[in-house]
Design a protein around this motif. Structure first.
Motif, mmCIF file in Angstrom:
data_model
loop_
_atom_site.group_PDB
_atom_site.id
_atom_site.type_symbol
_atom_site.label_atom_id
_atom_site.label_comp_id
_atom_site.label_asym_id
_atom_site.label_seq_id
_atom_site.Cartn_x
_atom_site.Cartn_y
_atom_site.Cartn_z
ATOM 1 N N LEU A 73 18.819 -25.528 5.319
ATOM 2 C CA LEU A 73 19.776 -26.405 4.646
ATOM 3 C C LEU A 73 20.187 -27.582 5.520
ATOM 4 N N LEU A 74 19.551 -27.722 6.681
ATOM 5 C CA LEU A 74 19.742 -28.896 7.531
ATOM 6 C C LEU A 74 18.719 -29.944 7.110
ATOM 7 N N LEU A 75 19.162 -30.944 6.396
ATOM 8 C CA LEU A 75 18.254 -31.879 5.739
ATOM 9 C C LEU A 75 17.367 -32.636 6.719
ATOM 10 N N PHE A 76 17.912 -33.031 7.858
ATOM 11 C CA PHE A 76 17.120 -33.815 8.800
ATOM 12 C C PHE A 76 16.008 -32.998 9.441
ATOM 13 N N GLU A 77 16.116 -31.684 9.380
ATOM 14 C CA GLU A 77 15.038 -30.850 9.892
ATOM 15 C C GLU A 77 13.766 -31.060 9.069
ATOM 16 N N HIS A 78 13.933 -31.332 7.775
ATOM 17 C CA HIS A 78 12.794 -31.589 6.899
ATOM 18 C C HIS A 78 12.274 -33.025 7.068
ATOM 19 N N ILE A 79 13.151 -33.934 7.456
ATOM 20 C CA ILE A 79 12.769 -35.342 7.562
ATOM 21 C C ILE A 79 12.237 -35.681 8.953
ATOM 22 N N HIS A 134 18.244 -40.033 -2.531
ATOM 23 C CA HIS A 134 17.475 -40.269 -1.314
ATOM 24 C C HIS A 134 16.924 -38.974 -0.716
ATOM 25 N N VAL A 135 17.544 -37.851 -1.047
ATOM 26 C CA VAL A 135 17.070 -36.563 -0.507
ATOM 27 C C VAL A 135 16.639 -35.612 -1.626
ATOM 28 N N SER A 136 16.502 -36.137 -2.835
ATOM 29 C CA SER A 136 16.181 -35.260 -3.968
ATOM 30 C C SER A 136 14.802 -34.624 -3.823
ATOM 31 N N HIS A 137 13.867 -35.313 -3.106
ATOM 32 C CA HIS A 137 12.544 -34.723 -2.919
ATOM 33 C C HIS A 137 12.626 -33.477 -2.044
ATOM 34 N N ILE A 138 13.556 -33.465 -1.090
ATOM 35 C CA ILE A 138 13.754 -32.288 -0.256
ATOM 36 C C ILE A 138 14.440 -31.180 -1.042
ATOM 37 N N ILE A 139 15.497 -31.532 -1.754
ATOM 38 C CA ILE A 139 16.234 -30.522 -2.518
ATOM 39 C C ILE A 139 15.358 -29.936 -3.619
ATOM 40 N N GLY A 140 14.499 -30.783 -4.219
ATOM 41 C CA GLY A 140 13.584 -30.283 -5.241
ATOM 42 C C GLY A 140 12.623 -29.252 -4.690
ATOM 43 N N HIS A 153 19.415 -18.469 -5.934
ATOM 44 C CA HIS A 153 19.920 -19.747 -5.426
ATOM 45 C C HIS A 153 19.176 -20.933 -6.033
ATOM 46 N N ALA A 154 18.015 -20.682 -6.619
ATOM 47 C CA ALA A 154 17.241 -21.770 -7.208
ATOM 48 C C ALA A 154 18.049 -22.542 -8.244
ATOM 49 N N VAL A 155 18.887 -21.849 -9.005
ATOM 50 C CA VAL A 155 19.649 -22.527 -10.060
ATOM 51 C C VAL A 155 20.603 -23.562 -9.459
ATOM 52 N N LEU A 156 21.148 -23.294 -8.291
ATOM 53 C CA LEU A 156 22.055 -24.246 -7.642
ATOM 54 C C LEU A 156 21.312 -25.512 -7.239
ATOM 55 N N LEU A 157 20.148 -25.332 -6.641
ATOM 56 C CA LEU A 157 19.368 -26.472 -6.163
ATOM 57 C C LEU A 157 18.774 -27.270 -7.322
ATOM 58 N N GLU A 158 18.349 -26.582 -8.379
ATOM 59 C CA GLU A 158 17.845 -27.278 -9.563
ATOM 60 C C GLU A 158 18.952 -28.108 -10.206
ATOM 61 N N THR A 159 20.146 -27.543 -10.287
ATOM 62 C CA THR A 159 21.285 -28.269 -10.844
ATOM 63 C C THR A 159 21.572 -29.528 -10.036
ATOM 64 N N VAL A 161 19.420 -31.324 -8.200
ATOM 65 C CA VAL A 161 18.392 -32.348 -8.436
ATOM 66 C C VAL A 161 18.615 -33.011 -9.788
ATOM 67 N N GLU A 162 18.945 -32.238 -10.791
ATOM 68 C CA GLU A 162 19.206 -32.808 -12.117
ATOM 69 C C GLU A 162 20.412 -33.730 -12.092
ATOM 70 N N TYR A 163 21.426 -33.376 -11.302
ATOM 71 C CA TYR A 163 22.605 -34.229 -11.178
ATOM 72 C C TYR A 163 22.217 -35.583 -10.593
ATOM 73 N N ALA A 164 21.310 -35.570 -9.628
ATOM 74 C CA ALA A 164 20.921 -36.799 -8.941
ATOM 75 C C ALA A 164 20.009 -37.670 -9.776
ATOM 76 N N SER A 165 19.016 -37.050 -10.431
ATOM 77 C CA SER A 165 17.971 -37.848 -11.085
ATOM 78 C C SER A 165 17.893 -37.662 -12.589
ATOM 79 N N GLY A 166 18.619 -36.691 -13.128
ATOM 80 C CA GLY A 166 18.602 -36.461 -14.574
ATOM 81 C C GLY A 166 17.526 -35.492 -15.006
#
Length: 232
Positions: A73-79, A134-140, A153-159, A161-166
């Motif tokens: 869940l540390l976003l910069f670790e993926h980037i 900007h980070v939706s590709h990681i969260i997706g 937990h998938a439902v939280l992350l899917e929600t 991404v949908e919030y960010a991009s629709g």
């Protein structure tokens, strides 16, 4: 409680106090801005969590988010991985927080997703969506990997991404995730420890004691995240 703060709270390590605020969590999950199906799924997630013993919920969290780096869940670790760019990115993010009166404790990492969501939950919706896009590709990918591992937990992350991009093509992301090698199996974890262990004695190669050639393994422990205080 805003939707983003709710998801941040639910994504964070489940401390015992979470169960004391069950009614508040359920009320926040019934957000009218969510599509009916997604709202029902989120409410069901909260109900299932509240019906789970805290110790069991904590073990599930650790098994998903604290074994291997693919679900970090540390976003910069993926980037940025372990590159020097990660340090500068953290400094820049902390400065962005401070410009809006959001101070972190010395123990908090600014790119921890639940912390970022708490911050964004206090910002205007347009700004929050811009950040998340900007980070939706990681969260997706996190959502897809969680789904492939059978995690609720998938439902939280899917929600999120949908919030960010629709919309989110979760099926395509899951096909990609299905082709990735798992990094949370006992075999892979044992190999990681073997590769990163510092060896001593006559058989130890010289580079083992070279700081540039070693990296301490991540401890399997709960994150130190605590709710940050917003300064006026």
């Amino acid at each position: 409680m805003s939707l983003l703060k709710l998801i941040g709270v639910l994504l964070d390590y489940p401390r015992d106090a979470l169960w004391e605020h069950g009614e508040e969590l359920l009320a926040a999950a019934q957000d009218d801005a969510l599509p009916p199906a997604r709202r029902m799924a989120l409410v069901q997630y909260v109900r299932d969590l509240l019906a789970t013993e805290p110790l069991e919920a904590q073990e599930r969290w650790l098994a998903l988010f604290d074994r291997g780096r693919s679900m970090s869940l540390l976003l910069f670790e993926h980037i940025h991985g372990e590159s020097r760019d990660r340090g500068q990115a953290m400094v820049d993010l902390i400065e962005a927080y401070r410009r809006n009166g959001y101070e972190l404790s010395a123990r908090e990492l600014p790119d921890y997703l639940p912390l970022l969501l708490e911050y964004l939950g206090q910002r205007p919706p347009e700004e929050a969506r811009d950040w998340l896009q900007h980070v939706s590709h990681i969260i997706g990918l996190l959502a897809a990997r969680a789904g492939e591992r059978g995690s609720s937990h998938a439902v939280l992350l899917e929600t999120l991404v949908e919030y960010a991009s629709g919309v989110v093509d979760i099926d395509a992301l899951r096909r990609r995730a299905r082709q990735e090698p798992r990094d949370d199996t006992p075999e892979v974890m044992d190999q990681l420890w073997e590769e990163e262990a510092v060896r001593f004695g006559a058989e130890a190669p010289a580079q083992d004691c070279d700081p540039s050639a070693t990296r301490a393994p991540r401890p399997a422990a709960a994150p130190s995240h605590a709710n940050p205080q917003v300064q006026p």
